[in-house]
Design a protein around this motif. Structure first.
Motif, PDB file in Angstrom:
ATOM      1  N   ARG A  64      48.085  29.813  40.310  1.00 35.45           N
ATOM      2  CA  ARG A  64      49.881  30.822  40.352  1.00 35.45           C
ATOM      3  C   ARG A  64      49.834  31.664  41.489  1.00 35.45           C
ATOM      4  O   ARG A  64      51.417  32.325  41.211  1.00 35.45           O
ATOM      5  N   GLY A  65      49.331  32.707  41.540  1.00 30.96           N
ATOM      6  CA  GLY A  65      49.180  33.253  42.305  1.00 30.96           C
ATOM      7  C   GLY A  65      48.816  35.252  41.819  1.00 30.96           C
ATOM      8  O   GLY A  65      49.209  36.452  42.687  1.00 30.96           O
ATOM      9  N   ASN A 111      52.024  39.585  39.412  1.00 28.64           N
ATOM     10  CA  ASN A 111      52.207  37.965  40.318  1.00 28.64           C
ATOM     11  C   ASN A 111      53.051  38.417  41.972  1.00 28.64           C
ATOM     12  O   ASN A 111      53.754  39.373  41.670  1.00 28.64           O
ATOM     13  N   THR A 112      51.513  38.218  42.740  1.00 33.39           N
ATOM     14  CA  THR A 112      51.678  38.978  44.035  1.00 33.39           C
ATOM     15  C   THR A 112      53.049  38.541  44.906  1.00 33.39           C
ATOM     16  O   THR A 112      53.337  39.039  45.657  1.00 33.39           O
ATOM     17  N   ASN A 113      53.236  36.572  44.340  1.00 30.16           N
ATOM     18  CA  ASN A 113      54.073  36.481  44.930  1.00 30.16           C
ATOM     19  C   ASN A 113      55.623  37.270  44.905  1.00 30.16           C
ATOM     20  O   ASN A 113      56.515  37.346  46.124  1.00 30.16           O
ATOM     21  N   GLU A 132      45.287  32.340  38.099  1.00 29.98           N
ATOM     22  CA  GLU A 132      45.408  32.937  39.553  1.00 29.98           C
ATOM     23  C   GLU A 132      46.170  31.902  40.613  1.00 29.98           C
ATOM     24  O   GLU A 132      46.194  32.301  41.486  1.00 29.98           O
ATOM     25  N   ASP A 169      56.387  31.162  38.038  1.00 28.70           N
ATOM     26  CA  ASP A 169      56.841  32.206  38.784  1.00 28.70           C
ATOM     27  C   ASP A 169      57.940  33.016  38.169  1.00 28.70           C
ATOM     28  O   ASP A 169      57.856  33.866  39.331  1.00 28.70           O
ATOM     29  N   ARG A 222      47.279  38.219  39.836  1.00 22.70           N
ATOM     30  CA  ARG A 222      45.750  38.755  40.677  1.00 22.70           C
ATOM     31  C   ARG A 222      45.221  39.937  39.165  1.00 22.70           C
ATOM     32  O   ARG A 222      46.414  40.246  39.087  1.00 22.70           O
TER      33      ARG A 222
END
Length: 420
Positions: free
Chosen positions: A362-363, A397-399, A360, A314, A365
């Motif tokens: 895990r967020g 990481n889009t998060n 993917e 993360d 893309r």
């Protein structure tokens, strides 16, 4: 007869005298030629003149393919007339540069020199357009070899600021990308990913696994500025790490578990560790990993099976990853038989697909993919369609675009510059 009568020291003196006069003649010719003013066609083609140092009045160099002396006119100032970070995304545009030469090496009254730096050749890399429909996951099972490669080449999200870092053009045709360039990576410069804007290198962290003597990417990242930790099984003691305080080199490899590997060709044993082990061992926790670059020649699958399941993932902003499937075509060498027979191809690609879908989950893309062309490593399916078995991926990481997600990580000690 005279040559036989001359002693060794005399012959050496004669050779040095002749060589010295020859160099002097070439130098005089260069000086005379420099009085004619700058050759703008030369300025258009020699891109490295952007990096001239004022303290270097004379440089011996190769151009083009011959060893010739030429004068370097140190510049006092270089100013882009138009700023465009994304030349790679807009190949039809050109960047104009206005250069003010040092008066010591330039004809008075000649003024500044303006030349055009063309963008790189057009690329076939597919990018997701801004505002495209939201990404939807693929089916869990591949139905064909073509499915796997079509999946790789399908972008899943958009990056507004994409920048190519590092790399070099290869002399041998049919290597690297479609423009014959290799060892470069693309990095997303979107503000949410915090790669740019650091006041000190310690505010941006890059982990680079697999340098293999080419540190051009690491050099470029270090100038953003970012702190860089390079890892490789080859102990080549890179000059970049010796000369730059915020660049570090570690003779270790990345793997899915902690173990040691003996390399016959080097006659030495190298320690391998997981991403989390490397972070803890080098006192990098709890720092966000802004860029994770991995180029470890087919060992990426084992490594990312572990990484994708670890909570530390993360804290990674983006992943520049080279992926391989070369054992479907040949063994350890390009002349050895394939490790995976044709009837096992779909299963082997499915295991890779499973790892990518774990990433993917895990967020992350995929922003882009491009083939890394290697002689003798292409795969042909049952229809005769050709696929390259090595390629470069960029995941973001889009998060990290979500402030609430970053605040949650901040409760564990991770510090983000974008949080207020």
């Amino acid at each position: 007869m005279l040559g036989c009568q001359l002693g060794r020291s005399t012959k050496r003196s004669v050779r040095m005298w002749v060589t010295g006069w020859a160099c002097l003649v070439l130098l005089v010719l260069s000086l005379l030629n420099s009085r004619r003013g700058p050759d703008h066609s030369l300025w258009n083609t020699i891109e490295y003149r952007r990096y001239w140092r004022p303290a270097t009045p004379l440089v011996m160099g190769r151009y083009p393919g011959k060893f010739l002396p030429f004068l370097v006119f140190p510049v006092l100032e270089e100013r882009p007339t138009k700023s465009n970070l994304l030349l790679e995304s807009f190949p039809e545009q050109q960047l104009l540069l206005s250069v003010t030469p040092s008066p010591l090496h330039h004809t008075p009254g000649a003024g500044s020199l303006t030349y055009t730096l063309s963008a790189p050749p057009p690329s076939t890399i597919r990018l997701s357009p801004a505002g495209a429909a939201s990404w939807t996951p693929w089916e869990p099972q591949l139905r064909s070899v073509a499915d796997y490669f079509r999946y790789l080449r399908t972008p899943q999200t958009h990056c507004r600021k994409l920048k190519r870092l590092g790399g070099a053009y290869l002399c041998k045709a049919g290597q690297g990308d479609e423009n014959n360039m290799d060892n470069h990576k693309y990095v997303c410069m979107d503000p949410a990913l915090e790669v740019v804007g650091a006041k000190v290198p310690q505010d941006c962290l890059t982990l680079s696994f697999g340098t293999q003597y080419d540190t051009t990417f690491d050099d470029a990242v270090s100038e953003l500025p970012c702190e860089v930790h390079m890892f490789d099984v080859l102990n080549f003691n890179p000059q970049l790490a010796r000369e730059t305080d915020h660049v570090h080199f570690h003779v270790e490899g990345l793997a899915g578990q902690r173990h040691s590997v003996f390399y016959n060709n080097m006659n030495r044993t190298v320690k391998m560790s997981t991403l989390r082990d490397h972070v803890m061992k080098n006192n990098l926790f709890p720092r966000p990993i802004h860029v994770l670059k991995v180029d470890i020649e087919n060992s990426e699958w084992e490594a990312f099976r572990d990484i994708a399941q670890n909570p530390l993932f993360d804290a990674v902003g983006q992943v520049a990853l080279e992926v391989h499937a070369t054992e479907l075509v040949h063994g350890p060498t390009r002349k050895s038989p394939p490790v995976v027979p044709r009837q096992g191809w779909l299963h082997a690609l499915q295991t890779r697909y499973d790892v990518l879908t774990m990433i993917e989950a895990r967020g992350f893309r995929r922003v882009l993919y491009w083939d890394n062309i290697q002689d003798g490593s292409a795969l042909y399916d049952e229809n005769g369609t050709k696929y390259e078995t090595a390629g470069e991926l960029l995941y973001v990481n889009t998060n990290w675009y979500n402030a609430s997600f970053k605040r949650q990580l901040a409760t564990y000690g991770f510090k983000f510059r974008g949080l207020t």
